[in-house]
Design a protein around this motif. Sequence first.
Motif, PDB file in Angstrom:
ATOM      1  N   GLN A 193      -1.910  95.094  66.734  1.00 26.58           N
ATOM      2  CA  GLN A 193      -2.578  93.913  67.265  1.00 26.58           C
ATOM      3  C   GLN A 193      -3.794  94.353  68.080  1.00 26.58           C
ATOM      4  O   GLN A 193      -3.709  95.235  68.939  1.00 26.58           O
ATOM      5  N   VAL A 194      -4.928  93.733  67.803  1.00 29.49           N
ATOM      6  CA  VAL A 194      -6.195  94.110  68.413  1.00 29.49           C
ATOM      7  C   VAL A 194      -6.655  93.004  69.356  1.00 29.49           C
ATOM      8  O   VAL A 194      -6.515  91.815  69.033  1.00 29.49           O
ATOM      9  N   VAL A 195      -7.198  93.379  70.509  1.00 31.85           N
ATOM     10  CA  VAL A 195      -7.735  92.392  71.447  1.00 31.85           C
ATOM     11  C   VAL A 195      -9.166  92.772  71.805  1.00 31.85           C
ATOM     12  O   VAL A 195      -9.561  93.937  71.729  1.00 31.85           O
ATOM     13  N   GLY A 196      -9.939  91.762  72.191  1.00 31.54           N
ATOM     14  CA  GLY A 196     -11.316  92.014  72.574  1.00 31.54           C
ATOM     15  C   GLY A 196     -11.953  90.789  73.182  1.00 31.54           C
ATOM     16  O   GLY A 196     -11.287  89.784  73.459  1.00 31.54           O
ATOM     17  N   THR A 197     -13.259  90.852  73.396  1.00 27.15           N
ATOM     18  CA  THR A 197     -14.014  89.769  74.015  1.00 27.15           C
ATOM     19  C   THR A 197     -15.315  89.560  73.267  1.00 27.15           C
ATOM     20  O   THR A 197     -16.089  90.511  73.092  1.00 27.15           O
ATOM     21  N   ASN A 198     -15.580  88.356  72.814  1.00 28.59           N
ATOM     22  CA  ASN A 198     -16.846  88.047  72.182  1.00 28.59           C
ATOM     23  C   ASN A 198     -17.968  87.987  73.214  1.00 28.59           C
ATOM     24  O   ASN A 198     -17.727  87.905  74.420  1.00 28.59           O
ATOM     25  N   GLY A 199     -19.194  88.013  72.723  1.00 31.04           N
ATOM     26  CA  GLY A 199     -20.334  88.055  73.611  1.00 31.04           C
ATOM     27  C   GLY A 199     -20.499  86.829  74.494  1.00 31.04           C
ATOM     28  O   GLY A 199     -21.216  86.871  75.490  1.00 31.04           O
ATOM     29  N   ASP A 200     -19.828  85.730  74.158  1.00 25.83           N
ATOM     30  CA  ASP A 200     -19.923  84.533  74.989  1.00 25.83           C
ATOM     31  C   ASP A 200     -18.815  84.467  76.029  1.00 25.83           C
ATOM     32  O   ASP A 200     -18.654  83.457  76.718  1.00 25.83           O
ATOM     33  N   GLY A 201     -18.027  85.553  76.156  1.00 27.01           N
ATOM     34  CA  GLY A 201     -16.962  85.578  77.150  1.00 27.01           C
ATOM     35  C   GLY A 201     -15.664  84.958  76.686  1.00 27.01           C
ATOM     36  O   GLY A 201     -14.814  84.598  77.496  1.00 27.01           O
ATOM     37  N   THR A 202     -15.464  84.839  75.372  1.00 25.56           N
ATOM     38  CA  THR A 202     -14.218  84.319  74.813  1.00 25.56           C
ATOM     39  C   THR A 202     -13.319  85.481  74.400  1.00 25.56           C
ATOM     40  O   THR A 202     -13.729  86.348  73.622  1.00 25.56           O
ATOM     41  N   GLY A 203     -12.097  85.491  74.901  1.00 25.64           N
ATOM     42  CA  GLY A 203     -11.152  86.526  74.516  1.00 25.64           C
ATOM     43  C   GLY A 203     -10.454  86.189  73.213  1.00 25.64           C
ATOM     44  O   GLY A 203     -10.321  85.014  72.853  1.00 25.64           O
ATOM     45  N   TRP A 204     -10.001  87.229  72.501  1.00 24.42           N
ATOM     46  CA  TRP A 204      -9.341  86.998  71.222  1.00 24.42           C
ATOM     47  C   TRP A 204      -8.263  88.041  70.970  1.00 24.42           C
ATOM     48  O   TRP A 204      -8.243  89.116  71.580  1.00 24.42           O
ATOM     49  N   VAL A 205      -7.351  87.708  70.047  1.00 20.79           N
ATOM     50  CA  VAL A 205      -6.320  88.640  69.592  1.00 20.79           C
ATOM     51  C   VAL A 205      -6.217  88.517  68.078  1.00 20.79           C
ATOM     52  O   VAL A 205      -6.252  87.407  67.526  1.00 20.79           O
ATOM     53  N   TYR A 206      -6.103  89.662  67.415  1.00 19.53           N
ATOM     54  CA  TYR A 206      -5.980  89.690  65.959  1.00 19.53           C
ATOM     55  C   TYR A 206      -4.675  90.390  65.596  1.00 19.53           C
ATOM     56  O   TYR A 206      -4.370  91.480  66.108  1.00 19.53           O
ATOM     57  N   GLY A 207      -3.904  89.772  64.699  1.00 21.21           N
ATOM     58  CA  GLY A 207      -2.670  90.379  64.227  1.00 21.21           C
ATOM     59  C   GLY A 207      -2.146  89.652  63.012  1.00 21.21           C
ATOM     60  O   GLY A 207      -2.337  88.427  62.868  1.00 21.21           O
ATOM     61  N   ASP A 208      -1.505  90.377  62.114  1.00 20.66           N
ATOM     62  CA  ASP A 208      -0.951  89.790  60.884  1.00 20.66           C
ATOM     63  C   ASP A 208      -1.997  89.009  60.103  1.00 20.66           C
ATOM     64  O   ASP A 208      -1.715  87.958  59.514  1.00 20.66           O
ATOM     65  N   GLY A 209      -3.236  89.513  60.128  1.00 20.81           N
ATOM     66  CA  GLY A 209      -4.294  88.886  59.358  1.00 20.81           C
ATOM     67  C   GLY A 209      -4.879  87.632  59.978  1.00 20.81           C
ATOM     68  O   GLY A 209      -5.728  86.972  59.353  1.00 20.81           O
ATOM     69  N   LYS A 210      -4.467  87.286  61.203  1.00 16.84           N
ATOM     70  CA  LYS A 210      -4.946  86.059  61.832  1.00 16.84           C
ATOM     71  C   LYS A 210      -5.697  86.378  63.121  1.00 16.84           C
ATOM     72  O   LYS A 210      -5.282  87.241  63.899  1.00 16.84           O
ATOM     73  N   LEU A 211      -6.777  85.649  63.341  1.00 17.67           N
ATOM     74  CA  LEU A 211      -7.551  85.759  64.570  1.00 17.67           C
ATOM     75  C   LEU A 211      -7.315  84.514  65.404  1.00 17.67           C
ATOM     76  O   LEU A 211      -7.478  83.390  64.923  1.00 17.67           O
ATOM     77  N   ARG A 212      -6.912  84.720  66.667  1.00 18.22           N
ATOM     78  CA  ARG A 212      -6.683  83.598  67.579  1.00 18.22           C
ATOM     79  C   ARG A 212      -7.433  83.863  68.883  1.00 18.22           C
ATOM     80  O   ARG A 212      -7.648  85.017  69.263  1.00 18.22           O
ATOM     81  N   PHE A 213      -7.784  82.786  69.555  1.00 15.14           N
ATOM     82  CA  PHE A 213      -8.558  82.921  70.784  1.00 15.14           C
ATOM     83  C   PHE A 213      -7.678  82.700  72.003  1.00 15.14           C
ATOM     84  O   PHE A 213      -6.714  81.920  71.968  1.00 15.14           O
ATOM     85  N   LEU A 214      -8.030  83.393  73.079  1.00 16.69           N
ATOM     86  CA  LEU A 214      -7.266  83.308  74.323  1.00 16.69           C
ATOM     87  C   LEU A 214      -7.805  82.178  75.193  1.00 16.69           C
ATOM     88  O   LEU A 214      -9.000  81.892  75.208  1.00 16.69           O
ATOM     89  N   ALA A 215      -6.897  81.561  75.928  1.00 17.42           N
ATOM     90  CA  ALA A 215      -7.299  80.492  76.838  1.00 17.42           C
ATOM     91  C   ALA A 215      -8.121  81.066  77.990  1.00 17.42           C
ATOM     92  O   ALA A 215      -7.803  82.130  78.530  1.00 17.42           O
ATOM     93  N   THR A 216      -9.183  80.364  78.345  1.00 17.90           N
ATOM     94  CA  THR A 216      -9.929  80.674  79.569  1.00 17.90           C
ATOM     95  C   THR A 216      -9.372  79.779  80.666  1.00 17.90           C
ATOM     96  O   THR A 216      -9.386  78.550  80.522  1.00 17.90           O
ATOM     97  N   PRO A 217      -8.840  80.359  81.751  1.00 15.73           N
ATOM     98  CA  PRO A 217      -8.242  79.521  82.801  1.00 15.73           C
ATOM     99  C   PRO A 217      -9.213  78.465  83.313  1.00 15.73           C
ATOM    100  O   PRO A 217     -10.409  78.735  83.457  1.00 15.73           O
TER     101      PRO A 217
END
Length: 385
Positions: free
Chosen positions: A154-178
């Motif tokens: 499972q891979v995690v990172g941050t897009n240039g606009d400050g959106t976090g994400w997680v990738y796993g099992d072929g799916k990309l999902r975005f993390l909630a910003t508090p």
Amino acid sequence: MTTVDDQRIAALLRSVPVPEPRVDVRRAVRDGRRRRRRRRVGGIAALTMLAGVGVVGAVQVGGTTSRPAPTTSALAVPPAATARPPVTCQASWLSQPIGGPVAVATGVDPTGRHIIGDIGSGQEDGRVVLWTDGRPVVLPKTARHAAAVNASGQVVGTNGDGTGWVYGDGKLRFLATPPGYDAVLVHGVNARGDIVGTARRSDDTHQAVRWSTDRPQTYRLVGQRGSAAAGITEDGTIVGAMGELPYLWTPQGVGKALAVPDGYPRASVESAHGEWAIGMAPGGTQGGAVQMLPVRWNLTTGAVSLVLYPGASGIAGNGEVLVADGAPLVVAPDGTSRRLPGRPEVRATEAGTYSAEGISDDGLTVVGSVYEDQAYRPLVWRCAR
């Protein structure tokens, strides 16, 4: 060529939303991947490095926690080496599923199976690549700037606009910003699926955050205002900062300051594996720039020490430090070291500049790149005892 640039990192941290990083071709560092050197491939490292030196250096947040006395602090000749099993290493190329003159491996999971990297032209078009047992997968275009990968791939990172994400099992999902925050910077993920990073807003307020790979839209704030998370270990220990203090939170959520080397005003934690953490402390000034010195902590004993080798880019779960620049070196806690070899067909002393960016928990897998013929190519070192 790979020098620390705290002012640049601090400037990035103070900017919300997080801008696309500047084009910087990564060389062989990192540190201070954090370590910190200025990594240059489309700014991947800029985002990755923000949690450590950048947060601590840029934020002046008061707190009630007092700085503890260091358990150990030394810049000394390493102890005499004890007999250690010989280690042999061999470098090999990682395949490139897409074209691009800037192709680098930037991280590896604790087991050494999963490797993350970036391939592109160096003009803000880099694509994240995940190699599993040598087989590459290119992540969706909407995933940028990978920060870490766990033992499940499972891979995690941050897009240039400050959106976090997680990738796993072929799916990309975005993390909630508090709510109340404008952006997040994601820095680590462990085998249990715990993700950590830091939420920020335009008034420079920030706080450490914990997510889950299973529930990316659910989050928990860590510590109090002024906290920042730089990494997480397999048992759930979070490392980062509280104001200008290096800090950790136990798996139970109890926070405490880490020691600072004697004679130094502050230090920053950049990553942790097993019972070890690595970071940086500001040293003297040379050529108008502050020289950052690598620092190693034992999270179990609380001991802290300066590392004799500049350019430290990572730490293994067994305490071995990865020294990145030129011809990479792995340094054991007892001070013994081993130089990583160049490619079989080209001796490192004859051609190419090698960088090493990530190391597995047992210290036997190292990933990085080599620059030669005006291009960067990703490679992996596999070692055996």
